[in-house]
Write a protein that holds these residues in place. Structure first.
Motif, PDB file in Angstrom:
ATOM      1  N   ALA A   1       0.831  -1.220   0.000  1.00 38.99           N
ATOM      2  CA  ALA A   1       0.000   0.000   0.000  1.00 38.99           C
ATOM      3  C   ALA A   1       0.861   1.264   0.000  1.00 38.99           C
ATOM      4  O   ALA A   1       0.332   2.380  -0.069  1.00 38.99           O
ATOM      5  CB  ALA A   1      -0.918  -0.007   1.230  1.00 38.99           C
ATOM      6  N   GLY A   2       2.189   1.063   0.086  1.00 39.28           N
ATOM      7  CA  GLY A   2       3.117   2.196  -0.016  1.00 39.28           C
ATOM      8  C   GLY A   2       3.290   3.018   1.248  1.00 39.28           C
ATOM      9  O   GLY A   2       3.658   4.190   1.173  1.00 39.28           O
ATOM     10  N   VAL A   3       3.058   2.424   2.432  1.00 36.94           N
ATOM     11  CA  VAL A   3       3.232   3.210   3.666  1.00 36.94           C
ATOM     12  C   VAL A   3       4.718   3.460   3.909  1.00 36.94           C
ATOM     13  O   VAL A   3       5.579   2.725   3.419  1.00 36.94           O
ATOM     14  CB  VAL A   3       2.617   2.521   4.919  1.00 36.94           C
ATOM     15  N   ALA A   4       5.024   4.474   4.679  1.00 35.68           N
ATOM     16  CA  ALA A   4       6.408   4.845   4.978  1.00 35.68           C
ATOM     17  C   ALA A   4       7.070   3.793   5.872  1.00 35.68           C
ATOM     18  O   ALA A   4       6.387   3.066   6.593  1.00 35.68           O
ATOM     19  CB  ALA A   4       6.439   6.210   5.672  1.00 35.68           C
ATOM     20  N   ALA A   5       8.403   3.757   5.827  1.00 31.12           N
ATOM     21  CA  ALA A   5       9.156   2.782   6.625  1.00 31.12           C
ATOM     22  C   ALA A   5       8.920   2.962   8.122  1.00 31.12           C
ATOM     23  O   ALA A   5       8.961   2.009   8.883  1.00 31.12           O
ATOM     24  CB  ALA A   5      10.649   2.905   6.322  1.00 31.12           C
ATOM     25  N   ASP A   6       8.653   4.212   8.517  1.00 37.38           N
ATOM     26  CA  ASP A   6       8.449   4.470   9.957  1.00 37.38           C
ATOM     27  C   ASP A   6       6.976   4.585  10.336  1.00 37.38           C
ATOM     28  O   ASP A   6       6.624   5.134  11.383  1.00 37.38           O
ATOM     29  CB  ASP A   6       9.198   5.739  10.378  1.00 37.38           C
ATOM     30  N   ASP A   7       6.090   4.022   9.499  1.00 37.15           N
ATOM     31  CA  ASP A   7       4.653   4.029   9.801  1.00 37.15           C
ATOM     32  C   ASP A   7       4.413   3.272  11.120  1.00 37.15           C
ATOM     33  O   ASP A   7       4.878   2.124  11.272  1.00 37.15           O
ATOM     34  CB  ASP A   7       3.896   3.330   8.663  1.00 37.15           C
ATOM     35  N   PRO A   8       3.729   3.886  12.110  1.00 42.07           N
ATOM     36  CA  PRO A   8       3.569   3.266  13.439  1.00 42.07           C
ATOM     37  C   PRO A   8       2.953   1.869  13.386  1.00 42.07           C
ATOM     38  O   PRO A   8       3.395   0.959  14.096  1.00 42.07           O
ATOM     39  CB  PRO A   8       2.655   4.241  14.194  1.00 42.07           C
ATOM     40  N   GLU A   9       1.938   1.684  12.529  1.00 40.08           N
ATOM     41  CA  GLU A   9       1.280   0.367  12.449  1.00 40.08           C
ATOM     42  C   GLU A   9       2.262  -0.687  11.926  1.00 40.08           C
ATOM     43  O   GLU A   9       2.350  -1.805  12.452  1.00 40.08           O
ATOM     44  CB  GLU A   9       0.048   0.453  11.530  1.00 40.08           C
ATOM     45  N   LYS A  10       3.023  -0.303  10.892  1.00 38.10           N
ATOM     46  CA  LYS A  10       4.008  -1.225  10.305  1.00 38.10           C
ATOM     47  C   LYS A  10       5.076  -1.590  11.346  1.00 38.10           C
ATOM     48  O   LYS A  10       5.477  -2.754  11.467  1.00 38.10           O
ATOM     49  CB  LYS A  10       4.645  -0.571   9.077  1.00 38.10           C
ATOM     50  N   LEU A  11       5.528  -0.602  12.097  1.00 39.85           N
ATOM     51  CA  LEU A  11       6.564  -0.845  13.111  1.00 39.85           C
ATOM     52  C   LEU A  11       6.088  -1.822  14.183  1.00 39.85           C
ATOM     53  O   LEU A  11       6.852  -2.667  14.659  1.00 39.85           O
ATOM     54  CB  LEU A  11       6.996   0.479  13.766  1.00 39.85           C
ATOM     55  N   ILE A  12       4.803  -1.719  14.545  1.00 42.12           N
ATOM     56  CA  ILE A  12       4.233  -2.624  15.555  1.00 42.12           C
ATOM     57  C   ILE A  12       4.245  -4.065  15.042  1.00 42.12           C
ATOM     58  O   ILE A  12       4.656  -4.993  15.745  1.00 42.12           O
ATOM     59  CB  ILE A  12       2.784  -2.198  15.938  1.00 42.12           C
ATOM     60  N   PHE A  13       3.813  -4.250  13.778  1.00 39.64           N
ATOM     61  CA  PHE A  13       3.783  -5.605  13.225  1.00 39.64           C
ATOM     62  C   PHE A  13       5.203  -6.162  13.047  1.00 39.64           C
ATOM     63  O   PHE A  13       5.441  -7.354  13.235  1.00 39.64           O
ATOM     64  CB  PHE A  13       2.995  -5.644  11.908  1.00 39.64           C
ATOM     65  N   GLU A  14       6.150  -5.288  12.705  1.00 34.40           N
ATOM     66  CA  GLU A  14       7.548  -5.735  12.583  1.00 34.40           C
ATOM     67  C   GLU A  14       8.093  -6.176  13.950  1.00 34.40           C
ATOM     68  O   GLU A  14       8.858  -7.125  14.054  1.00 34.40           O
ATOM     69  CB  GLU A  14       8.419  -4.617  12.001  1.00 34.40           C
ATOM     70  N   LYS A  15       7.652  -5.458  14.986  1.00 32.56           N
ATOM     71  CA  LYS A  15       8.087  -5.813  16.344  1.00 32.56           C
ATOM     72  C   LYS A  15       7.527  -7.190  16.731  1.00 32.56           C
ATOM     73  O   LYS A  15       8.202  -7.999  17.376  1.00 32.56           O
ATOM     74  CB  LYS A  15       7.610  -4.744  17.332  1.00 32.56           C
ATOM     75  N   ILE A  16       6.288  -7.468  16.326  1.00 31.72           N
ATOM     76  CA  ILE A  16       5.686  -8.784  16.601  1.00 31.72           C
ATOM     77  C   ILE A  16       6.513  -9.882  15.933  1.00 31.72           C
ATOM     78  O   ILE A  16       6.802 -10.918  16.541  1.00 31.72           O
ATOM     79  CB  ILE A  16       4.216  -8.844  16.110  1.00 31.72           C
ATOM     80  N   VAL A  17       6.927  -9.644  14.667  1.00 31.22           N
ATOM     81  CA  VAL A  17       7.728 -10.645  13.948  1.00 31.22           C
ATOM     82  C   VAL A  17       9.038 -10.912  14.699  1.00 31.22           C
ATOM     83  O   VAL A  17       9.404 -12.061  14.962  1.00 31.22           O
ATOM     84  CB  VAL A  17       8.044 -10.189  12.500  1.00 31.22           C
ATOM     85  N   THR A  18       9.724  -9.841  15.072  1.00 27.71           N
ATOM     86  CA  THR A  18      11.014  -9.984  15.766  1.00 27.71           C
ATOM     87  C   THR A  18      10.843 -10.725  17.092  1.00 27.71           C
ATOM     88  O   THR A  18      11.606 -11.648  17.409  1.00 27.71           O
ATOM     89  CB  THR A  18      11.641  -8.593  16.025  1.00 27.71           C
ATOM     90  N   ARG A  19       9.841 -10.329  17.849  1.00 24.24           N
ATOM     91  CA  ARG A  19       9.628 -10.963  19.159  1.00 24.24           C
ATOM     92  C   ARG A  19       9.249 -12.438  19.029  1.00 24.24           C
ATOM     93  O   ARG A  19       9.558 -13.252  19.900  1.00 24.24           O
ATOM     94  CB  ARG A  19       8.530 -10.220  19.946  1.00 24.24           C
ATOM     95  N   SER A  20       8.594 -12.783  17.932  1.00 29.61           N
ATOM     96  CA  SER A  20       8.141 -14.168  17.791  1.00 29.61           C
ATOM     97  C   SER A  20       9.271 -15.109  17.354  1.00 29.61           C
ATOM     98  O   SER A  20       9.110 -16.326  17.375  1.00 29.61           O
ATOM     99  CB  SER A  20       6.987 -14.248  16.784  1.00 29.61           C
ATOM    100  N   LEU A  21      10.413 -14.533  16.945  1.00 27.50           N
ATOM    101  CA  LEU A  21      11.552 -15.381  16.554  1.00 27.50           C
ATOM    102  C   LEU A  21      12.066 -16.212  17.729  1.00 27.50           C
ATOM    103  O   LEU A  21      12.463 -17.354  17.582  1.00 27.50           O
ATOM    104  CB  LEU A  21      12.716 -14.508  16.053  1.00 27.50           C
TER     105      LEU A  21
END
Length: 838
Positions: free
Chosen positions: A807-827
């Motif tokens: 959808a073209g959101v920015a790299a620092d989009d708050p929603e995107k950052l939250i989901f990226e944090k979930i991925v990292t934590r789930s490792l």
């Protein structure tokens, strides 16, 4: 359900419901997004988006701790699941040798065979030290069935963070591994050696130190810019202080027992010396390890002659430990890449030539490799001041060599006496280091073993030629003779598998070992093979003792040396029971290989089949690796790019500095780990099925059956591959099969998985995978069940990130950052749950 989470009191109640939703969802073909949405609409419809995200984070925390609990339960039950006096244990070996009248042969074997466990800081263990401590205490509480203590430890576990906000320093990595030396290896190694001394030799004499420890943290500079010469020195001092402290504690205990005339004051004197020495390595009261041992032997004589041998076993135990560990505790290996050495060496040569007083000719760089090697072997230049070099890498590389000498003077020669060259491709790579060692610090006598590391398939093929060139060099050969006519050669499974696939990596190493053995024996040199193995089969793991008992007489087997890292340390050597059992299995594997040697020889026909299988799988894997979607799939559909954010190791997660993902820059651990997170354990099976199918299609299946029945090596390979298949779960990512971009690629992987599984079952005659290993299979099933919700959450978050990026959101989009944090934590939970991959 008693974990003290403040924000969500119902986590423990809701997780089983979520687990059930995942199980049912995947069974009916739902994707992770549908499963998560179904759970919330069915059980938690009132929650807003933020509250839903919070609950997913709580689930992750909860599952991480469930994994810890299961680790502790497995550790507590180790001696129940494994027969501590069964096949492969020392007691069993002694019993068999006695019954068959072979005790003298057993003694002879134990006098020359060695096992070296080399601890490395490779980041495959996601537990911080504090959590490892809780696992140890929890294991103990479970053994005692102390519910009150278990409850308190759960509470502590709930409050202890698993996530590190900063990468550990190499020194911190070293300290966390020294914990195993102090708390497990000191006792276990001592107990095993005491048993051999007392029950097999029983003559009071000093015998071969059959087991010893190697150590990489602080010395492994390959790809780790944070390991400085000062780090190496600091770690060596820490190792020495740690062993002195253990001797002090033993002497303190002995003092309470040896209260006899002519003994007590001598023990008190030693206790005081060790106490002072362990605090201050520069104390004037210090005595050498040789003097310590001599004094203990003298005290033992007094006890035997004058005090009816009271507590003689206790003092023998300490004498044996001093013999095993000396003042080094572990041998610190140094490792660096040949390309770094080449750059450093070029700078050094230029400096020496410019000085006008050098044995190197002005046209040195224009000479052929053979001519350069001749000059290097005789080089006797010196560099008085290492600070004159401006380049930090040059300065640090040379200083590290100088520090090896310092460590040898402090911790004994075996404190640091091996230098490993990664990415070794030529004899020149070895001779550059050989001459650098002499130029910088070892002019009179080189007391360091130079060990080339061969990893990629081409390097493994070239290895015998490289070694012959070295053996034909008179100066290098004189060095080997002075080192007991032994040549250390390291072979790496990780990059071999990443480069050539599972079958070819293992067969390539097997063939290289045969040729290197033949080449070395031709020049009357004993090859000491050092295997760089990781935890999962894709990195040379699995049932390693089965490998060593299947090698046959064409491979030198005087020593077994293997790297142990991450979850392999905690699963195979994390408790006294598991460490003792696995060490004894490795010792007995060497004996078994001697006894069964001729049986393990491959016939010409079997060798041809093995070779064809390896070549076919290699080509299949190379085609797969060359697929245009291979890199994009890893980059966008896996967790590869999240590994660097976990802060579990001090090393960078890739070698190069390029922003673009380049395959050769990829480290083996994130590579293998990313496939593991996807539950598509590609490196452990890809190409195996296609290779087997070729024989089925040709109507020559009986040839594969014959190889399987004749070769223990092949059988072990396939059993370990089965473990990779058992841990794969394609329903998790089935949604990718419909993806416009990646659907075709996902189906290629799934087809290979199905072919491999079908043909392995056909070949073994099993009705299900790992049928012959019920306890290992059961352990995997429980662990996979625990992490199923975690993997679902991870895929859900990955999908959300992909959608937001589209959808073209920015790299620092708050929603995107939250989901990226979930991925990292789930490792974390998933990797920790994979400890039985070792």
């Amino acid at each position: 359900m008693t974990l003290p989470f403040d924000a969500v009191t119902k986590t423990g109640v809701l997780l089983p419901l979520f687990h059930e939703t995942c199980k049912k969802g995947f069974a009916q073909g739902d994707n992770p997004t549908t499963i998560v949405d179904t759970f919330f609409s069915k059980y938690q419809a009132r929650r807003n988006k933020e509250s839903q995200i919070n609950l997913l984070f709580r689930f992750i925390q909860y599952i991480e701790r469930q994994v810890v609990l299961f680790d502790a339960i497995e550790d507590a039950s180790f001696s129940t699941v494994n027969n501590m006096e069964g096949v492969g244990t020392l007691r069993n070996l002694k019993g068999s040798a006695n019954a068959e009248g072979n005790l003298d042969e057993l003694k002879e074997f134990l006098e020359e065979f060695k096992v070296r466990i080399v601890l490395t800081a490779h980041p495959t263990q996601f537990y911080p030290g504090s959590v490892l401590g809780i696992i140890t205490n929890l294991t103990d509480a479970i053994k005692r069935n102390d519910l009150s203590d278990i409850n308190n430890l759960f509470g502590q576990l709930g409050k202890t963070p698993f996530f590190k906000h900063k990468k550990p320093t190499p020194y911190q990595e070293a300290k966390s591994l020294i914990w195993y030396l102090e708390n497990v290896f000191y006792e276990t190694f001592g107990d095993i050696y005491n048993y051999i001394q007392t029950n097999i030799y029983d003559d009071g004499k000093k015998h071969n130190d059959i087991i010893n420890v190697g150590f990489w943290p602080g010395g492994d500079r390959d790809g780790n810019p944070f390991v400085k010469p000062e780090t190496t020195l600091k770690v060596a001092k820490k190792l020495k202080k740690a062993i002195l402290k253990k001797y002090y504690q033993d002497l303190k205990d002995l003092r309470k027992k040896l209260t006899f005339r002519g003994v007590e004051e001598r023990i008190i004197r030693l206790e005081t010396i060790m106490y002072d020495y362990s605090i201050n390595l520069k104390t004037k009261k210090a005595i050498s390890a040789k003097e310590l041992r001599a004094e203990l032997l003298s005290i033992r004589d007094v006890i035997v002659e004058q005090h009816q041998s009271l507590y003689v076993n206790e003092i023998n135990n300490l004498i044996n430990r001093v013999h095993l560990f000396d003042y080094r505790f572990a041998t610190l290996d140094i490792r660096q890449d040949s390309r770094i050495h080449h750059n450093v060496f070029t700078t050094v040569i230029d400096h020496l030539i410019a000085s006008g007083n050098s044995s190197f000719p002005d046209n040195y760089h224009d000479l052929s490799e053979g001519e350069q090697i001749k000059i290097l072997s005789k080089a006797d230049d010196s560099i008085a001041d290492l600070e004159i070099f401006e380049d930090e890498m040059v300065r640090n590389t040379l200083k590290t060599i100088a520090i090896i000498k310092d460590i040898q003077e402090s911790n004994g020669e075996r404190g640091a006496n091996r230098y490993i060259i990664s990415n070794n491709q030529t004899a020149l790579n070895v001779m550059q280091l050989f001459s650098m060692l002499k130029i910088v610090a070892f002019k009179d006598e080189l007391t360091v073993d130079v060990a080339p590391l061969f990893e990629t398939i081409p390097d493994l093929e070239n290895a015998p030629g490289v070694m012959e060139q070295l053996y034909q060099n008179p100066e290098y050969m004189a060095h080997l003779r002075a080192r007991g006519s032994k040549q250390h050669i390291m072979l790496g499974f990780s990059d071999g598998t990443k480069d050539g696939g599972y079958l070819m990596a293992n067969w390539g190493i097997y063939k290289a070992k045969e040729l290197l053995t033949e080449m070395s024996r031709k020049y009357d040199i004993t090859a000491i093979f050092f295997d760089g193995r990781g935890g999962p089969p894709a990195r040379g793991g699995g049932k390693t003792h089965n490998f060593y008992s299947s090698l046959g007489p064409t491979i030198e087997d005087k020593e077994v040396q293997i790297t142990i890292q991450g979850q392999t340390v905690s699963s195979n050597f994390g408790t006294n029971d598991s460490a003792q059992y696995n060490l004894e299995q490795l010792i007995s594997s060497g004996i078994k290989n001697r006894i069964d040697g001729e049986k393990n020889l491959l016939s010409d026909e079997d060798r041809l089949v093995m070779n064809t299988l390896a070549e076919t799988s290699y080509q299949t894997y190379k085609d797969f690796k060359g697929h245009e979607m291979f890199i994009p799939y890893l980059e966008r559909m896996s967790t590869l790019k999240y590994y660097a954010k976990t802060n579990i190791g001090s090393r960078p997660s890739k070698r190069g500095k390029s922003d673009k993902l380049v395959f050769s820059d990829l480290r083996a651990i994130p590579f293998v780990g990313s496939w593991s997170q996807l539950k598509q354990n590609v490196p452990g099976f890809y190409g195996v099925g296609t290779a087997l199918k070729q024989y089925e299609d040709k109507g020559e299946w009986s040839k594969v059956e014959q190889l399987y029945n004749n070769s223990k090596f092949f059988k072990t390979l396939l059993e370990n591959s089965m473990m990779s298949l058992t841990k794969s779960f394609f329903d998790l990512t089935k949604y990718m099969s419909k993806d416009e971009e990646f659907g075709g690629f996902w189906n290629i992987i799934f087809e290979e998985y199905k072919i491999t599984k079908r043909l392995l079952l056909k070949l073994t005659g099993y009705s299900e995978l790992m049928e012959n290993e019920p306890s290992g299979k059961a352990s995997i099933q429980v662990r996979e069940s625990i992490v199923l919700p975690l993997l679902t959450i991870q895929q859900y978050a990955l999908k959300k990130v992909q959608e937001l990026e589209k959808a073209g959101v920015a790299a620092d989009d708050p929603e995107k950052l939250i989901f990226e944090k979930i991925v990292t934590r789930s490792l974390f939970g998933n990797i920790n749950a994979s400890r039985n991959s070792a």
